[in-house]
Design an enzyme around this catalytic site. Structure first.
Site, PDB file in Angstrom:
ATOM      1  CD  GLU A 285      42.601  52.262  45.940  1.00 35.78           C
ATOM      2  OE1 GLU A 285      43.354  51.279  46.196  1.00 35.78           O
ATOM      3  OE2 GLU A 285      42.687  52.924  44.920  1.00 35.78           O
ATOM      4  CB  CYS A 319      45.515  51.052  42.467  1.00 31.50           C
ATOM      5  SG  CYS A 319      43.814  51.435  41.978  1.00 31.50           S
TER       6      CYS A 319
END
Length: 520
Positions: A285, A319
């Site tokens: 990720e 993120c």
């Protein structure tokens, strides 16, 4: 007046518009150290911060050092993997519902210590108080999800082509998993992986960010407390502290069948081929250059809060932070005007004080990256209409900045790159097809959203010809994600999924079984 060409006449006020908290009222580093120690005591965690260790635990609130910790080396990693293998031999044969009970009790323990763990996270990562509490709540939620999932780790029966045969798929524990986490979600990412890995029968070795070691050790101690109460293997969860060299040993270790790494795309480019070279698995990720499209039919009153909070939360260092706002040219002036007004109301300062909405950047490196990005944006035709400056230039180690809006004529190179800072690039579009092309025209593919009241636009955005991201929201910010849905992204975001849906399968191995119960 903001012109629809993407330029402004700089009528908007800049730094003076913000509600700055007095920097001289920031707590001292020693006071913050005392608060961390007090929170640790209330959690029943005996972490010492006064050792002459090689890892410095700092707080971005002041930039000061609140303690030192002893790091690990390659031999420690090897020992941790060996102990995890021993724990795996026991845990893989433990009934899954019992594994789920361990995670359920971990959730209860997190509930009991939510305030204290949130305090440590806020001090060590610089998050405002509500974000620290929210991160721990997310841990609790994923534990609740995993606990229930432990009774649903199902396989399937498949029609066999032979008489008297049963064909089926079963799922089995995979082995010790390495979890590498970033500073922006110092405890939540660990829980995403650990809750699922543990109910699947896998031990976890956790390498947290060097910037947030105390948060990690606190979680580890709380987990160990629950594990001890239930009599489960002591080495089911371990923490390895260190830098890139320690992470590399963990990534290369043949005793680790799965590496889950959350961080930058650059980190992923290193991790993925090294794990693949030994035929291991990886869950990645990575970076997210997230965008939202605002259409002419959008309800701007609904859109504004989500846009502002997503672009400025955690000082733009998540993120899932919103970085690009793609606005129809007909409403560009109004949208930017509303944004400027909203940004003027943002209070910047001590994240532990009630009412503060924007805390500090994590360190000088993050500040320098922001300055460089804004310099490049101006060179490429962007116009900084509000923010972009440091709140207190006299303070050498605390990096507080005003969240920034940059109007750009098009998606320039700097816009296409991810910068972990509170910079929102706003650009115009004319047709829906152009908006989708701009939206998808970056290398990352984590989160996305569209604000519209047109059902056709919403459906097109979520179709195979729309957003190419792992998360696509309608009338919500890109960062909104629920535990039940798989979380992760595509393209240079890595393609991994760390929670929700059938993400548990990544932590297990599949076996195809055929049984001949006939007389033949």
């Amino acid at each position: 007046m903001i012109q629809a060409t993407g330029r402004t006449n700089r009528a908007a006020s800049r730094s003076g518009s913000y509600i700055d908290r007095p920097m001289e009222q920031l707590p001292t580093t020693e006071a913050l150290r005392g608060r961390v120690l007090a929170a640790l005591r209330r959690c029943g965690v005996g972490i010492k911060l006064d050792e002459s260790g090689d890892i410095a635990a700092r707080t971005p609130i002041t930039g000061g050092e609140i303690g030192r910790l002893v790091g690990h080396d390659a031999a420690d990693v090897d020992d941790a993997v060996h102990r995890a293998a021993v724990a795996f031999a026991v845990w893989r044969t433990t009934p899954a519902p019992f594994r789920g009970e361990l995670i359920r009790r971990l959730a209860d323990t997190l509930r009991a210590h939510q305030d204290d763990l949130a305090e440590i996270v806020s001090i060590e990562a610089g998050k405002i108080r509500s974000e620290g509490l929210g991160e721990v709540q997310e841990m609790i939620n994923v534990c609740d999800f995993a606990s229930g999932l432990s009774r649903q780790l199902d396989g399937r029966t498949i029609a066999s082509e032979h008489r008297g045969h049963r064909l089926m798929e079963t799922w089995h524990p995979l082995g010790p998993c390495a979890v590498i986490t970033p500073f922006d979600l110092p405890v939540a990412v660990w829980s995403w992986n650990t809750a699922l890995a543990v109910i699947c029968g896998d031990p976890v070795i956790w390498k947290p960010s060097e910037r947030t070691p105390i948060s990690a050790l606190t979680c580890d101690a709380l987990f160990a407390k629950v594990a001890n109460e239930m009599g489960v293997p002591a080495d089911l969860c371990q923490v390895i502290l260190g830098g890139r060299n320690v992470g590399q040993v963990l990534v290369d270790h043949p005793g680790i069948p799965l590496v889950s790494a959350t961080g930058s795309t650059a980190m992923g480019r290193i991790v993925a081929p090294r794990v693949a070279a030994r035929f291991g698995r990886s869950i990645l990720e990575l970076g997210g250059n997230n965008a939202a499209i605002v259409t002419p039919s959008a309800d701007l009153n609904r859109a504004l809060p989500g846009i502002v909070s997503s672009a400025t939360g955690t000082a733009g260092q998540r993120c899932t932070s919103l970085r690009r706002l793609i606005v129809h040219r007909s409403i560009l002036d109004e949208m930017v005007s509303r944004l400027v007004t909203a940004y003027r109301s943002l209070s910047v300062g001590d994240p532990l004080q009630p009412g503060t909405l924007v805390g500090p950047l994590i360190d000088r490196g993050a500040y320098d990256a922001m300055v460089n990005a804004l310099t490049a944006a101006r060179t490429e035709g962007g116009d900084v209409i509000i923010g972009g400056d440091r709140v207190d230039n006299e303070r050498p180690d605390g990096f507080y900045v005003h969240p920034t809006i940059v109007v750009v004529p098009s998606q320039t190179p700097v816009v296409a790159a991810e910068t972990l800072a509170p910079i929102l690039y706003v650009m115009p579009y004319d047709t829906f097809e152009e908006a989708i092309a701009i939206h998808n025209g970056v290398a990352q593919g984590l989160a996305s959203s569209i604000y519209t009241t047109d059902m056709r636009e919403a459906e097109r955005f979520m179709s195979s010809a729309g957003s190419d991201c792992g998360i696509a929201n309608v009338n919500l910010s890109p960062g909104r994600a629920e535990i039940g849905g798989a979380f992760g992204g595509e393209k240079e975001t890595g393609g991994g999924r760390e929670w929700g849906s059938d993400a548990w399968k990544a932590y297990m191995r599949r076996a195809t079984n055929t049984i001949n119960y006939s007389d033949e």
